[in-house]
Design a protein around this motif. Structure first.
Motif: not given
Ligand code: MN
Length: 216
Positions: A36-38, A53, A161, A165
């Motif tokens: 996953d990416c932010e 992540q 958080y 995810d």
């Molecule tokens: Mn995310």
């Protein structure tokens, strides 16, 4: 520099490792990885990738803080590894983001949102929170979704958080695969996953909201 944080997910202890710049060279992953990416926002090309992540579903989650204009060759190597399946929720966006920021197109991929759309035709709720709640009976908080992911020091709640995810994606894939098999839609899902790198490449190349299959 690595920072470590402990997290409990469904009674299981998960060690979250926060790395600056890249994955350590020796990081090994067993089997498929959840990714996953932010980013700073949702506009491709404007908003930079801040965090990636990644977890193999074991008791460790790796968070890589992406530094501005700095390549991450070890992470890129895992993303591009043709033997390693990447599981993402709404893979298309993260793939375009990763391609833009790190120069690699993740493949092969499995998208839990596409799988959900093809399997769960009785609902239009395909957000991660909704799918996790229904199929796994777990609650994911979306509280930190809009926060400053470009900060040099991420807060403990941002780290928790971000890690949360990716920890559900392996179990989600199992559940969705069972439904896809049951409904005879696995080949269709696989064909969509196979097309995803091309779809994401079109997003990066300037055809973001154009349906290239449409008549007009
Ligand atoms: Mn995310």
């Amino acid at each position: 520099m690595t920072r470590k944080l402990s997290l409990t997910v469904e009674g299981k202890n998960v060690a979250v490792h926060v790395h600056r710049g890249d994955l350590p060279a020796a990081t090994a992953f067993a089997g498929p990885v959840a990714v996953d990416c932010e980013a700073m926002g949702l506009a491709l090309g404007r908003d930079r990738l801040c965090l990636v992540q990644i977890s193999d579903g074991g008791d460790a989650v790796h968070l890589v803080q992406i530094l501005k204009d700095t390549p991450a060759p070890n992470l890129a190597g895992v993303l591009a590894d043709p033997r390693k399946l990447k599981i993402l929720h709404f893979a298309r966006f993260d793939m375009a983001l990763l391609r833009h920021a790190l120069g690699v197109m993740p493949a092969p991929v499995y998208c839990t949102k596409i799988a959900s759309r093809l399997a769960r035709t009785y609902t239009d709720r395909h957000g991660l929170k909704d799918v996790v709640k229904e199929l796994l009976g777990r609650d994911v908080s979306k509280e930190q979704q809009s926060s400053d992911w470009g900060a040099e020091q991420l807060s403990d709640s941002q780290i928790a958080y971000a890690a949360a995810d990716v920890v559900h994606l392996h179990a989600l894939r199992e559940k969705l695969n069972a439904m896809l098999e049951r409904e005879g839609r696995m080949p269709l899902a696989q064909a969509c996953f196979d097309f995803l790198p091309t779809r994401a490449e079109l997003d990066v190349a300037g055809w973001p909201e154009v349906d290239i299959f449409a008549h007009s």
